[in-house]
Design a protein around this motif. Structure first.
Motif, PDB file in Angstrom:
ATOM      1  N   GLU A 129      -6.856  -1.890   3.121  1.00  0.00           N
ATOM      2  CA  GLU A 129      -6.043  -0.671   3.172  1.00  0.00           C
ATOM      3  C   GLU A 129      -6.673   0.463   2.367  1.00  0.00           C
ATOM      4  O   GLU A 129      -6.720   1.608   2.796  1.00  0.00           O
ATOM      5  CB  GLU A 129      -4.637  -0.963   2.629  1.00  0.00           C
ATOM      6  CG  GLU A 129      -3.852  -1.980   3.447  1.00  0.00           C
ATOM      7  CD  GLU A 129      -3.640  -1.540   4.890  1.00  0.00           C
ATOM      8  OE1 GLU A 129      -3.260  -0.378   5.099  1.00  0.00           O
ATOM      9  OE2 GLU A 129      -3.872  -2.347   5.809  1.00  0.00           O
ATOM     10  N   TYR A 177      -0.110  10.646   3.473  1.00  0.00           N
ATOM     11  CA  TYR A 177      -0.783   9.579   4.213  1.00  0.00           C
ATOM     12  C   TYR A 177       0.130   8.368   4.341  1.00  0.00           C
ATOM     13  O   TYR A 177       0.301   7.808   5.433  1.00  0.00           O
ATOM     14  CB  TYR A 177      -2.083   9.209   3.488  1.00  0.00           C
ATOM     15  CG  TYR A 177      -2.868   8.080   4.120  1.00  0.00           C
ATOM     16  CD1 TYR A 177      -3.739   8.341   5.174  1.00  0.00           C
ATOM     17  CD2 TYR A 177      -2.759   6.770   3.651  1.00  0.00           C
ATOM     18  CE1 TYR A 177      -4.476   7.313   5.748  1.00  0.00           C
ATOM     19  CE2 TYR A 177      -3.493   5.742   4.223  1.00  0.00           C
ATOM     20  CZ  TYR A 177      -4.351   6.017   5.273  1.00  0.00           C
ATOM     21  OH  TYR A 177      -5.077   5.002   5.842  1.00  0.00           O
ATOM     22  N   PHE A 195      -8.087   3.989   3.808  1.00  0.00           N
ATOM     23  CA  PHE A 195      -7.592   5.266   3.298  1.00  0.00           C
ATOM     24  C   PHE A 195      -8.741   6.156   2.833  1.00  0.00           C
ATOM     25  O   PHE A 195      -8.841   7.319   3.217  1.00  0.00           O
ATOM     26  CB  PHE A 195      -6.603   5.034   2.154  1.00  0.00           C
ATOM     27  CG  PHE A 195      -6.238   6.294   1.423  1.00  0.00           C
ATOM     28  CD1 PHE A 195      -5.528   7.311   2.063  1.00  0.00           C
ATOM     29  CD2 PHE A 195      -6.615   6.492   0.103  1.00  0.00           C
ATOM     30  CE1 PHE A 195      -5.203   8.480   1.398  1.00  0.00           C
ATOM     31  CE2 PHE A 195      -6.298   7.659  -0.563  1.00  0.00           C
ATOM     32  CZ  PHE A 195      -5.586   8.661   0.080  1.00  0.00           C
ATOM     33  N   LEU A 205       0.738   4.224  -2.880  1.00  0.00           N
ATOM     34  CA  LEU A 205       0.301   5.574  -2.538  1.00  0.00           C
ATOM     35  C   LEU A 205       1.342   6.626  -2.919  1.00  0.00           C
ATOM     36  O   LEU A 205       1.004   7.715  -3.374  1.00  0.00           O
ATOM     37  CB  LEU A 205       0.002   5.672  -1.035  1.00  0.00           C
ATOM     38  CG  LEU A 205      -1.265   4.969  -0.544  1.00  0.00           C
ATOM     39  CD1 LEU A 205      -1.281   4.882   0.970  1.00  0.00           C
ATOM     40  CD2 LEU A 205      -2.508   5.694  -1.035  1.00  0.00           C
ATOM     41  N   SER A 206       2.613   6.285  -2.710  1.00  0.00           N
ATOM     42  CA  SER A 206       3.627   7.312  -3.016  1.00  0.00           C
ATOM     43  C   SER A 206       4.155   7.230  -4.447  1.00  0.00           C
ATOM     44  O   SER A 206       4.961   8.059  -4.857  1.00  0.00           O
ATOM     45  CB  SER A 206       4.773   7.260  -2.005  1.00  0.00           C
ATOM     46  OG  SER A 206       5.036   5.947  -1.601  1.00  0.00           O
ATOM     47  N   LEU A 234      -1.904  11.557  -0.937  1.00  0.00           N
ATOM     48  CA  LEU A 234      -1.533  10.139  -1.040  1.00  0.00           C
ATOM     49  C   LEU A 234      -0.179   9.888  -0.374  1.00  0.00           C
ATOM     50  O   LEU A 234      -0.032   9.010   0.466  1.00  0.00           O
ATOM     51  CB  LEU A 234      -1.445   9.714  -2.510  1.00  0.00           C
ATOM     52  CG  LEU A 234      -2.722   9.648  -3.338  1.00  0.00           C
ATOM     53  CD1 LEU A 234      -2.383   9.288  -4.780  1.00  0.00           C
ATOM     54  CD2 LEU A 234      -3.669   8.619  -2.755  1.00  0.00           C
ATOM     55  N   ALA A 283       0.797  -1.237   0.000  1.00  0.00           N
ATOM     56  CA  ALA A 283       0.000   0.000   0.000  1.00  0.00           C
ATOM     57  C   ALA A 283       0.830   1.288   0.000  1.00  0.00           C
ATOM     58  O   ALA A 283       0.588   2.165  -0.833  1.00  0.00           O
ATOM     59  CB  ALA A 283      -0.961  -0.017   1.191  1.00  0.00           C
TER      60      ALA A 283
END
Lengths: 291, 309
Positions: free
Chosen positions: B209, B124, B213, A6-7, B121, A2
């Protein structure tokens, strides 16, 4: 998985539009466009020239002088701007209660005006014939010449002060607000006056925030471009190579030598890096002394 | 006018020394002395005049013809020509001004939404997860904050040319989306706004997940992302050097490049002077309104981070 997903967008964009351009600039600074015959035949690809472009850039007195100019500019503009920002932040933190939102908005508002437009506006206020300021000062017997060779740098500095005092005030003010109030109470019970509290407690407590504003202001001033580029259209006392970034723009566009421009950009990048490292060293020593 | 304040530190000392009483901690505290309030009031008054004067001049000047700009006192209204000026502005060069404003809206609007989304994003991920490469990523974010957009403009331009994106919307839009300051803000906001226990609870309840989020992270970071959006928007609305390098086609230019071009051309084309002034006013108004309306986001948003950046 995850956190990597996300990054990913940031890392991808960082790689393409921040890391890659630096490599492209370094690479491109080592080449030059080969011209055939008498320079009339057009381009014939590029050839490797090693550090020639750097020698060429540093051999131009106007490019080297432009660094001195922004340094001088910063030494005057940064203390005035941050002094004002600190003054307003301290006033908002302790004294001003009535109309505080209004005054904060007033100080911050210029930040909403793009620097290009800010320079346009002040440009009108500097020009004799249009400017009510020049007229008013003339009425007082002062012959104000905002665009003269000796003053135009400071007229540009004023645009920077006007534009950026607000954001720095907000940063310092936020830091002041984050200091627990009972620290002041303790100082007050110990008999410390407001001046002592400001100098011995408030300012040292927010020293990291102040340092940050110093660092970003120095970096920002080395990049000076928008204001002088706009003011240049109303006075010949701002040359095409007035600041390092204007030299880069000049070499890349009118000069038609993007490779030289790239070498100049690398030089500006290195100078910026060195100056920020020096500034943070100096600040570490400074804050240790103050605390 | 070039030095707006006499040695600021002295002024501060002056202010404070004339202040025998200090305000106690609570809102019910002692009021500062009259002398102090007078000094503070004078400083604020001078500050207000200094910060508002150019804006006031702009409003007055936008109601004048080019001739009146030179022939009437600058701070006084003359006959009102605002409507004429706006009409001319709209008609000039096939309405290019509105095209510029639209372009700026696209560059800054689309750009800042993407910047804020990507920042949220990444912020977080940095705040919630411990993963390999996390500290390297934080290092990249902090380090790249020291690299200003302007010094990158020329290298980015070279790259954009290589990619064949020069003189396109993408050539300006894509490079501006990398916004390390936004990532840092989002990281700090996420650390403060999202309690770890809530995340743990959601996971125990069997939420994946992604669901955690979307349903918790995003919702709790909304106030923070408005602040990021605001600063991202201002940043790209201000952008000048990169579009100046990348774009040749006047129809793709943002308002900054367009207005600066008019200002330069007004030396030879007289009527352009008043158009530049009216154009500047029209372009500044919407942003000022946004600032007034979103006050609590630029104030509290930065306060939330406690000046830690």
């Amino acid at each position: 998985m995850a956190p990597y997903l996300l990054s990913l967008p940031f890392v991808a964009l960082f790689t393409v539009f921040m890391a890659a351009p630096i490599l492209v600039a370094v690479w491109s600074s080592l080449f030059r466009v080969r011209r055939s015959g008498l320079g009339l035949g057009g381009n014939e690809g590029t050839e490797f020239v090693g550090l020639d472009n750097y020698v060429l850039a540093l051999g131009r007195p106007e490019f080297v002088e432009s660094f001195g100019r922004v340094l001088l500019y910063g030494m005057v503009q940064v203390p005035i701007m941050l002094g004002l920002a600190l003054l307003f932040a301290l006033l908002f933190d302790s004294a001003v209660t009535r109309f505080k939102p209004f005054f904060q908005l007033v100080v911050f508002l210029p930040y909403a005006v793009p620097t290009v437009v800010a320079a346009l506006l002040w440009g009108f206020l500097y020009q004799p014939g249009v400017s009510p300021l020049v007229e008013w000062l003339a009425g007082l017997g002062v012959d104000a010449q905002f665009l003269a060779p000796g003053t135009v740098l400071w007229s540009i500095a004023n645009i920077g002060v006007w534009s950026y005092t607000g954001i720095n005030m907000i940063i310092i003010y936020s830091a002041l607000q984050a200091v627990p109030r009972d620290v002041y109470e303790a100082a007050r019970l110990d008999g410390a006056g407001e001046l002592r509290t400001a100098l011995s407690i408030k300012i040292p407590m927010v020293a990291p925030a102040i340092f940050l504003t110093v660092l970003f202001s120095i970096i920002g001033n080395l990049q000076l471009f928008n204001e002088p580029a706009v003011i240049r259209s109303i006075t010949s006392n701002v040359t095409a190579t007035y600041t390092p970034n204007m030299s880069i723009y000049q070499a890349t566009t009118v000069g038609g030598n993007a490779n030289l421009g790239a070498a100049m950009a690398v030089i500006v990048g290195i100078v910026t890096l060195v100056v920020s490292v020096l500034a943070s060293r100096a600040s570490n020593r400074g804050t240790k002394g103050a605390l | 006018m070039s030095a707006p304040a006499p040695a600021p530190v002295r002024t501060l000392a002056d202010v404070a020394s004339r202040r025998p009483h200090r305000r106690a901690v609570g809102p019910e505290g002692e009021r500062p002395s009259l002398a102090f309030r007078v000094v503070a009031g004078v400083i604020l008054l001078v500050g207000t005049i200094y910060f508002l004067m150019p804006v006031y001049w702009l409003v007055v000047a936008s109601t004048k013809t080019t001739t009146q700009l030179y022939s009437t006192p600058g701070f006084e209204f003359a006959q009102n020509h605002l409507w004429d000026n706006l009409t001319t502005l709209t008609q000039y060069d096939g309405g290019i001004f509105w095209r510029w404003l639209l372009n700026s809206g696209i560059y800054s609007g689309v750009g800042s939404i993407l910047m804020a989304a990507i920042s949220v994003l990444t912020g977080y991920a940095l705040a919630i997860y411990r993963f390999r490469g996390r500290s390297a990523l934080i290092g990249i974010v902090m380090g790249s904050m020291l690299v200003p957009q302007t010094v990158l403009a020329q290298p980015v331009y070279l790259l954009v040319v290589e990619l064949g994106l020069n003189n396109t919307y993408w050539g300006v839009l894509l490079p501006s989306i990398v916004y390390p300051f936004g990532v840092l803000l989002a990281f700090v906001f996420a650390q403060q706004a999202i309690p770890r226990e809530v995340i743990e609870a959601a996971r125990l309840d069997g939420a994946g997940e992604l669901r955690t989020f979307l349903s918790i992270g995003v919702r709790m970071m909304i106030p923070g992302s408005v602040t990021i959006l605001l600063f991202a928007f201002i940043g790209s609305w201000n952008s000048y050097l990169l579009p100046l390098l990348v774009l040749n086609d006047a129809r793709l230019m943002p308002i900054t490049v367009g207005l600066a071009g008019w200002n330069q051309a007004s030396i030879t084309i007289p009527g352009l002077q008043s158009l530049t002034v009216v154009g500047a006013m029209v372009s500044v108004l919407p942003i000022v309104l946004v600032f007034v309306v979103l006050q609590r986001y630029w104030k509290n948003g930065l306060a939330l981070s406690g000046g830690r950046f």
